[in-house]
Design an enzyme around this catalytic site. Structure first.
Site, mmCIF file in Angstrom:
data_model
loop_
_atom_site.group_PDB
_atom_site.id
_atom_site.type_symbol
_atom_site.label_atom_id
_atom_site.label_comp_id
_atom_site.label_asym_id
_atom_site.label_seq_id
_atom_site.Cartn_x
_atom_site.Cartn_y
_atom_site.Cartn_z
ATOM 1 N N HIS A 106 0.818 -1.210 0.000
ATOM 2 C CA HIS A 106 0.000 0.000 0.000
ATOM 3 C C HIS A 106 0.854 1.263 0.000
ATOM 4 O O HIS A 106 0.365 2.334 -0.348
ATOM 5 C CB HIS A 106 -0.940 -0.009 1.202
ATOM 6 C CG HIS A 106 -1.996 -1.061 1.123
ATOM 7 N ND1 HIS A 106 -3.308 -0.792 0.801
ATOM 8 C CD2 HIS A 106 -1.932 -2.411 1.316
ATOM 9 C CE1 HIS A 106 -4.012 -1.917 0.796
ATOM 10 N NE2 HIS A 106 -3.202 -2.912 1.109
ATOM 11 N N ASP A 153 3.314 9.109 -1.178
ATOM 12 C CA ASP A 153 2.173 8.318 -0.722
ATOM 13 C C ASP A 153 1.898 7.216 -1.734
ATOM 14 O O ASP A 153 2.064 7.423 -2.943
ATOM 15 C CB ASP A 153 0.931 9.197 -0.578
ATOM 16 C CG ASP A 153 0.102 8.839 0.646
ATOM 17 O OD1 ASP A 153 0.178 7.667 1.072
ATOM 18 O OD2 ASP A 153 -0.596 9.715 1.176
#
Length: 605
Positions: free
Chosen positions: A210, A417
């Site tokens: 992730h 991110d």
């Protein structure tokens, strides 16, 4: 709640709870895989196709029926879990993203609880928890994966605890070895697939990262990085959020192991590992429903009180864990510069639930952010107006949807991110007739989905760029806002969280044993699968066609046989150099006359 048994129809997934601003503090750190095996059956009986499924939890137990048509008996393993309630604050982007997958998945979900033990039962061993969670996962891996090595602590002793904990989790999962597949999530569990294989679990194993994956010169700063990456190649399928992450990982394999990815496949002594991009999404329909959902009286009062601060004025919203990767300090500086140039022009609502408060880097970052906010409010505020409203309180998805809808601008400016679902949630919550504008970091995974004609892309390291983008967003004409929003919304609706999970599980399903290899005597005996024999369907179709031809039609039969032979050659060709690794060859057996039979197999070229 630590183990959830549920079901997923990978073709018709239709419910979701996305990331949210949440009490995303990863200090469930008192974590344990407190697995209640006796409470949860490994299989649920199905009659007549779709049927009910259940959420099973320790403590307060809630049972909810969900229509399902399970495709595989799946095990999902992550460090974090979710509460399965859109009206409660979520526990993090990863956990909230996994919730709809598990909710419809035939899955047992293993994740951390707040219990720790001595390692003799199912509680995570307390002796290794700090090294696993704080020292290696969050003080070493986390900053390097986000290319912020200056934030890294060099607690090399944490690696042993990290491996010990992964081994413990693998042993806890051993009782689930007969399920169809294992789907492991995120950086806490990079070597778990290798540990599952060491225990003799040969079911397909997939991993999804992730977070970002960094460049080769960055990952080498992690202690034992080569061993760690080698263990990752024990997975059948490695999933990444973006092309950048996928390409960085491939470059690391090439740099440190001399391994090349061919058509997304890396071949090692173990076999094949497929590398693919799976950009995670949200469920926009579900998120729209949050706008109509009733809030508790307490939360409604909290939302109303917040929004009163912005009546008749423009405001931007930021929703992030209080984490140094999120760039909140740079964002505050951007508002400082903007308000110096355009006094009183716009306010900021910054929601930042605390995270990893026991880690020094995070405590220091919290102090820095709060000092910067105090400075901006003192410099630019008045008795009637405060530029930045800041809260560490978590909010439910339904409450967030209302705040997103009210905000004129959303500022998503992480330094790095994996995806950042807040960007997609903000877009999904907008009024189509009067949408807000998304200001987005170039280094968020979402920037690979949204281009410059949609979001306002900025370098999050430069507050002046953020300030200029916020000013442009706040003054953007309605026609342009609608055009940008519509384009982003089309993308969000075309690839949802359900598409993401279904695509991943379909790809993982290719690693399941499906083809009996003893059909192919020229290749050897054993079993293989469609991922290792991608041209099997072509061969099977030509063989079927051949068998359906009347034997009396010799010419047609001969032509069809030529097609079968050609399809077989094409099928066999890519297997030649990896045959011994891809086939489970039987041990030599005694022949009818008492002599040992010849061992079948193909020499590796």
């Amino acid at each position: 709640m630590v183990r959830i048994h549920d079901a997923l129809d990978t073709a018709t997934l239709d419910s979701s709870s996305t990331s949210g601003a949440t009490q995303q503090d990863e200090t469930l750190g008192q974590a344990a895989f407190d697995l209640h095996l006796d409470e949860i059956p490994l299989e649920q009986k199905q009659e007549g196709g779709a049927g009910p499924s259940h959420v099973v939890a320790s403590g307060d137990v809630e049972h909810r029926s969900v229509s399902r048509q399970p495709d595989m008996k799946l095990v999902v393993i992550s460090n974090r879990g979710a509460p399965f309630d859109p009206n409660k604050p979520q526990t993090g982007g990863l956990a909230a993203a996994l919730e709809p997958v598990v909710e419809r998945s035939g899955a047992v979900w293993m994740f951390s609880s707040e219990n720790r033990g001595d390692g003799t039962e199912l509680d995570l061993p307390a002796a290794h928890h700090r090294g696993y969670y704080r020292d290696y996962s969050n003080s070493t891996l986390w900053p390097v994966l986000h290319s912020l090595s200056d934030r890294m602590s060099r607690a090399e002793e944490g690696y042993d605890s990290y491996r010990q904990m992964n081994n413990f989790i693998a042993r806890a999962a051993f009782d689930l070895r007969d399920r169809d597949a294992f789907w492991v999530h995120d950086y806490h569990l990079l070597p778990l697939g290798a540990d599952l294989h060491k225990l003799g679990i040969e079911r397909p194993t997939g991993f999804f990262l992730h977070t970002p994956w960094p460049t080769a010169d960055m990952i080498e700063r992690v202690p034992n990085y080569r061993e760690l990456m080698k263990s990752m190649l024990e997975y059948d399928l490695l999933g990444f959020q973006t092309n950048r992450d996928l390409n960085n990982f491939s470059a690391c394999l090439r740099t440190y192991f001399g391994l090349e990815s061919r058509d997304g496949v890396v071949t090692t002594e173990r076999g094949q590992t497929r590398l693919q991009k799976f950009p995670i999404g949200i469920d926009p329909r579900q998120f729209a429903e949050y706008l109509a959902a009733e809030l508790s009286s307490a939360e409604q009062e909290k939302i109303s009180s917040l929004l009163q601060n912005f009546e008749g004025a423009k405001f931007a919203i930021g929703v992030d864990r209080l984490d140094y990767t999120k760039g909140i300090d740079k964002r505050v500086e951007a508002f400082n510069q903007l308000l110096a140039a355009e006094p009183g022009s716009i306010s900021l609502l910054q929601i930042a639930p605390s995270s990893r408060a026991d880690v020094d880097e995070y405590r220091k970052y919290k102090e820095d952010v709060e000092n910067a906010i105090d400075h901006v409010n003192a410099q630019h505020g008045t008795e009637e107006w405060r530029p930045i409203h800041y809260t560490n309180e978590p909010f439910s998805q339904a409450a967030l949807a209302r705040l997103y809808r009210a905000a004129h601008v959303c500022v998503v400016t992480p330094l790095s991110d994996g995806m950042n679902l807040v960007a997609k949630e903000y877009v999904a919550a907008q009024d189509p007739k009067d949408p807000g504008v998304l200001v987005l970091s170039k280094f968020a995974g979402a920037a690979e989905d949204f281009n410059e004609d949609e979001a306002l892309l900025v370098d999050p390291n430069h507050p002046e760029e953020i300030a200029a983008a916020i000013s442009k967003a706040a003054n953007m004409p309605l026609e342009e806002r609608v055009r940008r929003w519509r384009s982003m919304m089309d993308k969000i609706e075309s690839y949802t969280i359900h598409d993401w999970s279904a695509d991943y599980l379909r790809e993982l399903d290719k690693s399941r044993i499906t083809v009996p290899a003893d059909q192919f005597h020229h290749l050897g005996l054993g079993w293989t699968n469609e991922a290792q024999m991608p041209l099997y369907q072509n061969y099977a179709a030509t063989l079927t066609a051949y068998n359906e031809i009347d034997p009396a039609d010799a010419a047609l039969k001969e032509a069809a046989y030529a097609d079968v032979k050609s399809a077989f050659v094409a099928l066999a060709a890519p297997l030649k150099h990896t045959q011994d690794r891809l086939w489970d060859l039987p041990a030599p057996t005694a022949s009818r006359d008492g002599h040992r039979g010849q061992e079948l197999g193909v020499r590796e070229d």
